[in-house]
Design a protein around this motif. Structure first.
Motif, mmCIF file in Angstrom:
data_model
loop_
_atom_site.group_PDB
_atom_site.id
_atom_site.type_symbol
_atom_site.label_atom_id
_atom_site.label_comp_id
_atom_site.label_asym_id
_atom_site.label_seq_id
_atom_site.Cartn_x
_atom_site.Cartn_y
_atom_site.Cartn_z
ATOM 1 N N ASN A 207 49.225 6.524 87.059
ATOM 2 C CA ASN A 207 48.899 5.515 88.043
ATOM 3 C C ASN A 207 49.316 6.233 89.478
ATOM 4 N N VAL A 208 49.241 7.392 89.766
ATOM 5 C CA VAL A 208 49.551 8.015 90.824
ATOM 6 C C VAL A 208 48.370 8.069 91.541
ATOM 7 N N ARG A 216 47.929 14.910 92.563
ATOM 8 C CA ARG A 216 47.321 14.168 91.512
ATOM 9 C C ARG A 216 46.929 15.138 90.144
ATOM 10 N N LYS A 217 46.579 16.471 90.471
ATOM 11 C CA LYS A 217 46.454 17.127 89.386
ATOM 12 C C LYS A 217 47.227 17.377 88.412
ATOM 13 N N GLN A 218 48.532 17.854 89.227
ATOM 14 C CA GLN A 218 49.674 17.890 88.685
ATOM 15 C C GLN A 218 50.187 16.674 87.708
ATOM 16 N N ALA A 219 50.229 15.493 88.165
ATOM 17 C CA ALA A 219 50.502 14.450 87.456
ATOM 18 C C ALA A 219 49.415 14.129 86.273
ATOM 19 N N GLY A 220 48.208 14.596 86.276
ATOM 20 C CA GLY A 220 47.246 14.714 85.379
ATOM 21 C C GLY A 220 47.626 15.586 84.146
ATOM 22 N N LEU A 221 47.836 16.670 84.623
ATOM 23 C CA LEU A 221 48.371 17.793 83.698
ATOM 24 C C LEU A 221 49.618 17.375 82.868
ATOM 25 N N MET A 225 49.661 16.484 78.780
ATOM 26 C CA MET A 225 50.658 17.310 77.851
ATOM 27 C C MET A 225 51.627 16.195 77.255
ATOM 28 N N LEU A 226 52.082 15.178 77.882
ATOM 29 C CA LEU A 226 52.948 14.356 77.241
ATOM 30 C C LEU A 226 52.031 13.477 76.124
ATOM 31 N N THR A 227 51.061 12.741 76.341
ATOM 32 C CA THR A 227 50.220 12.011 75.424
ATOM 33 C C THR A 227 49.683 12.933 74.433
ATOM 34 N N ALA A 228 49.249 14.215 74.703
ATOM 35 C CA ALA A 228 48.839 14.914 73.537
ATOM 36 C C ALA A 228 49.715 15.070 72.578
#
Length: 537
Positions: A207-208, A216-221, A225-228
């Motif tokens: 929710n960033v 936003r790109k860093q948060a998405g990355l 990574m975590l969810t995978a």
């Protein structure tokens, strides 16, 4: 205490960043207690069992020995459930019960000396064998040796190659993970500062709403990574990376280092398996993370409203320290088993193992001694993603003569997911050698300093089964070791899923990966025990 290898393992926590979700509430963090029928995780139905089947039933305490790397005796969730030697007066320097071990109040440490010094790191067994043979065959020509010497010479060359390649391998892994760790820390620290939050979890990262595209790109990355990998918090990865670096460094510097030697701390002859009276009463030692975690799974205090809940509610944990950061020695394992049996343990958890066993007979004899005394042994299958039916691993599933060990249960590890990812990717398996599977992925339990942590491995699956065994013995005291083993195996849930075979992309039937093709379940085990008890009446 190496949490995964191949080649050297305290059969426990895997280094690879492949753990399941760590959820915010402590109860759901302990997914292995959940019920497969009513919850979304393939747990063992612990809470359902206590509420529905054991609520009004009396129980007697059961002693479970944890042969491991040490247990934090001051942990808030363990100190009440530790076994206390009733015949020993603490700290008086006298062997009050005359069992050969002075001041063994909560157990014994076979990795220390009388002055209180302890072994932390040890070599791998293959390194020891290389060291033993090097003076005999270094620089020798094979053709000049007799047939018996040639056989030993070939072993020497094999050991030498493995030691050198492993040391190089772990040095490279350490350097690689160090670089990744630096990048990861930079990313998380930057996001923490930019977002102004105290922690980074998947809810926050999803929710960033920053105006900065790079943020936003860093948060998405990081979110991907975590969810995978099944994580919910960035700190979980940080902790695993820290542990991985410590362990990889230890492997390169100690385990596969032929110049390193630790046994002189004890001052004994490690090849003399008849020697039993050595060590000290320090059951914690220099690194009790693994053993403390194992102990908590079995019997963390269920009455104190703190931390976590163990599987068994009427248990006394006996700590026997015999497993260093490295390969355990056969002499220490044999003595640890005998100590546990002689001091009243009815169940012994053994979350350790190695690839070579030069004094296997001593361990076999100790396990036969446990068998004679009616003690059940629970052993972790190992974390090498290997088929144990064709791979040497010790303690083995059979005696040297090939006969099955009647009082042994070998345990593989599962995840919480009822799909193709059911089998933990690190778990060993075998239709002839592994008896059952149990939850072993992202298991939340006690760690030193009254802390709590999620760890993964067959080291975590074994104490789940030890906990079930303890519940059966405490609530149904007339059950023998063979009754408990039979009930655990027959009540386990046969699962006919197609799953990914560890360390491959192959799909196999889960029932082909163990003798039972099943996952243990406390509820069904207790229900079966009740039915048999009722029928006996």
């Amino acid at each position: 205490m190496f949490l995964n290898k191949p080649g050297i393992r305290l059969l426990g926590c895997v280094i690879a960043v492949t753990f399941s979700s760590v959820i915010s509430q402590a109860q759901t963090k302990q997914w292995f207690h959940l019920d497969p029928k009513s919850d979304s995780a393939l747990g063992i139905s612990t809470e359902r069992t206590y509420k529905e089947l054991l609520k009004n039933r009396k129980a007697t305490p059961v002693i479970v020995a944890v042969i491991d790397g040490g247990i934090d005796s001051t942990h808030e969730d363990l100190k009440r459930v530790l076994w206390t030697n009733p015949k020993e007066i603490p700290g008086n320097g006298i062997d009050d019960d005359k069992n050969g071990y002075v001041d063994d109040v909560h157990g014994w440490n076979f990795l220390g000396n009388k002055d209180g010094k302890n072994i932390e790191f040890e070599t791998a067994e293959v390194t020891r064998q290389y060291i033993r043979l090097k003076p005999l065959y270094e620089g020798k020509n094979r053709s000049s040796l007799n047939p018996a010497q040639q056989k030993e010479y070939d072993q020497y060359q094999q050991f030498k190659k493995e030691v050198e390649s492993k040391q190089d391998e772990y040095k490279q892994q350490y350097e690689s993970i160090s670089r990744f760790n630096e990048q990861y820390l930079m990313l998380t620290e930057s996001l923490l500062k930019t977002l102004g939050v105290s922690k980074l979890d998947t809810a926050t990262l999803a929710n960033v709403k920053s105006d900065d595209l790079m943020v936003r790109k860093q948060a998405g990355l990081l979110y991907k990574m975590l969810t995978a990998q099944g994580y919910t918090e960035a700190d979980d990865v940080k902790n695993e990376l820290k542990s991985a670096l410590q362990e990889l460094k230890a492997r390169a510097e100690y385990a596969y280092n032929p110049t390193y030697s630790a046994r002189q701390i004890i001052g004994d002859d490690p090849d003399n398996t008849s020697d039993k009276n050595y060590g000290n009463p320090d059951i914690t030692g220099p690194n009790a993370r693994h053993g403390t975690h194992v102990a908590g799974i079995i019997g963390a205090d269920r009455t104190n409203n703190l931390g976590v809940l163990g599987v068994a509610d009427q248990v006394k944990i006996m700590a026997v320290r015999a497993v260093p950061d490295g390969d355990e020695r056969d002499k220490d394992v044999a003595n640890a088993i005998r100590y546990a049996v002689d001091n009243g343990a009815q169940i012994i958890n053994m979350s350790f193992g190695k690839d070579y066993s030069p004094q296997r007979k001593a361990v076999d004899d100790a396990m036969r001694y446990a068998l004679q005394k009616g003690v059940l042994l629970i052993h972790a299958a190992g974390n090498d993603s290997k088929l144990l039916d064709t791979t040497a691993s010790y303690p083995a599933a059979t005696f040297i003569d090939g006969n099955a060990i009647p009082n042994l249960i070998t345990v593989g590890a599962t995840t919480q997911h009822g799909d193709k990812s059911l089998v933990a990717p690190f778990s060993n398996y075998g239709q002839k050698t592994v008896d059952v599977f149990a939850p072993g992925m992202s298991i939340f339990s006690t760690t030193p300093g009254s802390h709590y942590e999620s760890l993964s491995g067959t080291s975590m699956a074994a104490p789940v089964v030890s906990g079930i065994a303890a519940v059966l013995k405490s609530y149904f005291p007339k059950l023998t070791y063979s009754d408990i083993k039979r009930i655990i195996e027959k009540s386990a849930t046969v699962t006919k899923l197609q799953v990914v075979r560890p360390e491959s992309e192959d799909m196999v039937n889960f029932t082909d990966l163990s003798k039972t093709g099943a996952i243990v379940n406390l509820y069904d085990a207790v229900k079966m025990a009740q039915m048999e008890e009722s029928g006996a009446k």
